[in-house]
Design a protein around this motif. Sequence first.
Motif, mmCIF file in Angstrom:
data_model
loop_
_atom_site.group_PDB
_atom_site.id
_atom_site.type_symbol
_atom_site.label_atom_id
_atom_site.label_comp_id
_atom_site.label_asym_id
_atom_site.label_seq_id
_atom_site.Cartn_x
_atom_site.Cartn_y
_atom_site.Cartn_z
ATOM 1 N N THR A 48 -4.573 -1.419 9.651
ATOM 2 C CA THR A 48 -3.313 -1.714 8.912
ATOM 3 C C THR A 48 -3.303 -2.645 7.709
ATOM 4 O OG1 THR A 48 -3.069 -3.407 10.478
ATOM 5 C CG2 THR A 48 -2.052 -1.565 11.181
ATOM 6 N N GLN A 49 -4.528 -3.110 7.475
ATOM 7 C CA GLN A 49 -4.624 -3.756 6.181
ATOM 8 C C GLN A 49 -4.961 -3.085 5.008
ATOM 9 O OE1 GLN A 49 -4.162 -7.439 6.354
ATOM 10 N NE2 GLN A 49 -3.326 -6.559 8.252
ATOM 11 N N ASN A 50 -5.546 -1.828 5.197
ATOM 12 C CA ASN A 50 -5.548 -0.935 4.071
ATOM 13 C C ASN A 50 -4.690 0.309 4.297
ATOM 14 O OD1 ASN A 50 -6.746 0.870 2.325
ATOM 15 N ND2 ASN A 50 -8.571 1.255 3.336
ATOM 16 N N LEU A 51 -3.545 0.134 3.384
ATOM 17 C CA LEU A 51 -2.585 1.190 3.266
ATOM 18 C C LEU A 51 -2.975 2.309 2.366
ATOM 19 C CD1 LEU A 51 0.351 -1.214 3.007
ATOM 20 C CD2 LEU A 51 -0.720 -0.306 5.216
ATOM 21 N N ASP A 52 -4.059 2.621 2.165
ATOM 22 C CA ASP A 52 -4.291 3.769 1.320
ATOM 23 C C ASP A 52 -4.174 5.138 2.173
ATOM 24 O OD1 ASP A 52 -5.714 4.674 -1.194
ATOM 25 O OD2 ASP A 52 -6.746 5.951 0.342
ATOM 26 N N SER A 53 -3.717 6.175 1.475
ATOM 27 C CA SER A 53 -3.377 7.596 2.154
ATOM 28 C C SER A 53 -4.676 8.196 3.055
ATOM 29 C CB SER A 53 -2.693 8.598 1.302
ATOM 30 O OG SER A 53 -3.675 8.936 0.310
#
Length: 685
Positions: free
Chosen positions: A443-448
């Motif tokens: 949840t810290q990396n919001l990349d697709s």
Amino acid sequence: MLGAFSSTCSVPAECKVFQSTVGPVEGRLRSSVPRLPAIKPDRLKAAKALVERAVRLRKVFSVQGPYPVIRAALWTRGWVERCLPNPVKRKPHCYGDEEENCDDGDVSADVTERGVEGKKDKNRDDMHDLMSRLVRNETPYFYWTTRRDCIDCRSLRNDQMTNHYANAGTFTTKVGLCVNLRNLQWFDTADPDTFFPRCYRLGAVDEKHAFIEDFRRTACTSLLQYVADTYRWQGEVGQQKDQVYYDVNKSLLPFTELDHMEHRFVGPEIITTALHVCQEFLSVLDHGDIDATVRTTPAVDEQQWPEFLRDYYMVVNEGAFIRGSSVFVEQCQAMLNRLREVCPQLDTDGLNNIWIIKPGAKSRGRDIMCMNRLDEILTLVDTDRAITRESKWVVQKYLERPLLVHGTKFDLRQWFLVTDWNPLTVWFYRECYLRFSTQPYSTQNLDSSVHLCNNTIQKHLRPSLDRHPGLPQDNMWSCSQFKAFLQHQGCAAQWDSVVIPGMQQAVVHALQTAQDLVEPRKASFELYGADFMLGRDLRPWLLEINASPTMARSSAVTGRLCPAVQLDTLRVVLDWQSDPSAHTGGFQLIYKQAAVEVPQYVGVNLLVEGAPMRRPRPLLHRQAAVAPRTIQTHSEEMTPIAACHTVKLSPAQALDRRSPDPSFPTQPLNPSKGPCFESFPHSRS
């Protein structure tokens, strides 16, 4: 056909000599003329016999798109194809509906398959080519197309079948599904919040305000969960609260380090504010705001929300510490227990308040983003006025706590088939498949690349170096492989008791809300692909429903399942329709509604009746006046009037207030004498 026959005729010797003396320019021109293959008389006779039989049995079909399985299956059944003209080239867009959720959009795979099919067409059996030419003027009785607008359903005859319904975009678009599921209460007692994440149209002003309130309230509930989870995790690691602080998103931090980071501390008033906001929300659900005699001020003013959200971001995203939070743990837990009774999505909301923003006019995961800051979401939406003005922006709560397989996110593609809308008849396919992300979940990396499992996105990415070896290289699993994983986890029974019933109910509920909007053509059917995510409790959550799901063989799993689902679709719409005992393959009838009689509309001429009003007369004149005769119209007694004027209008004239009435007198009526007053006989007392 003349060209075909001429290719079989013998050439005289003198003609051969003439041909050999043709000049080079003429030879090049003649060589550029396409020549049809020679057709043997016996093959032509056989082709005619097959065509005549197919036309007599109404077995002429047309297919548009990369569907070699459908073509081959229909040929085997004795159908003959009438080739459709090449579709008009459009701008790059996935096969499916305009502005609809298409398949997961493996367009390149579809293009590749079309290329393979094109090569097969060149080497295809001449018999099928010949029969196709023979039926070029015949009427097709079966259409299978990728796009709904290729065939006008309303212009088809009752005996012509097509694989699309008109107006199905009411549930196969992001906006349509978002809006229609709110009306589920009129069709069923189920709560859409139990299977469909909260969703808003940011182009609608009222829904935009509702989203802002939801985002702020979710920030409060997430903060309470953060406090409760932090305290619980501190106990799990066996540390004293005065020795260590556990950062939920990072790692253990000694207080000695935090003493030198004054900016990482937030006051305890943030917790009390969150508790008050949650209490206000519960009071509104209990209609306490209506019963209150004195208007109470909100817990947080509009000017205070930016400061609250800033502190919330510091705590959840940056690991800031809340002073004295331990004394609020019991209150936070008690409030969460109360909220859990009325908020079915509380356990999936997570801590980071992540929302997924979808432009409604695009598909295949294009321009879909995950964001967790309110100001950034609103700024993104306001930058594209065209999409916002048409209410195409959709924002949906992201499921932050999904079920993971070896630390990786996945979703499920489930096929279902609708063969009738009145009565609503739904078939559910027994097999589905999983699509994995190439990156570990966080949840810290919001990349697709982490959060979107569309094959169109993931196929271009290199798997993470930390990827678990038990995950598939092609990012797909069959449901059998997933059930084996559940068996290893000790929860295999929940597949049949929780997952399958949950997906079936979600599909039926979505169709119920759209039933009055889709045109229920009897000779139509449509295959859809629904995308689901599973919560940690294995409860399925509907994400979207796709029209024209991809049939590209992009992996070993889809290479086996996609041809099977096409063949089984034909078994249902062709075999089962004529023989209810026929085998339907992997499709199972899960819902058939009781038929509802729809009364036919009978056009009725509109009739407008009126009477001119008389001005009051002096008292002397009124006493001497003769009382007019009572007029009866349509067996209803009316009050005595001086005259009655009946106007007959057509429906169009009745709707158009400007339409003049040619029968109404244009000259002003005299109260004492006039055409209406004198037209009726009087009875004197």
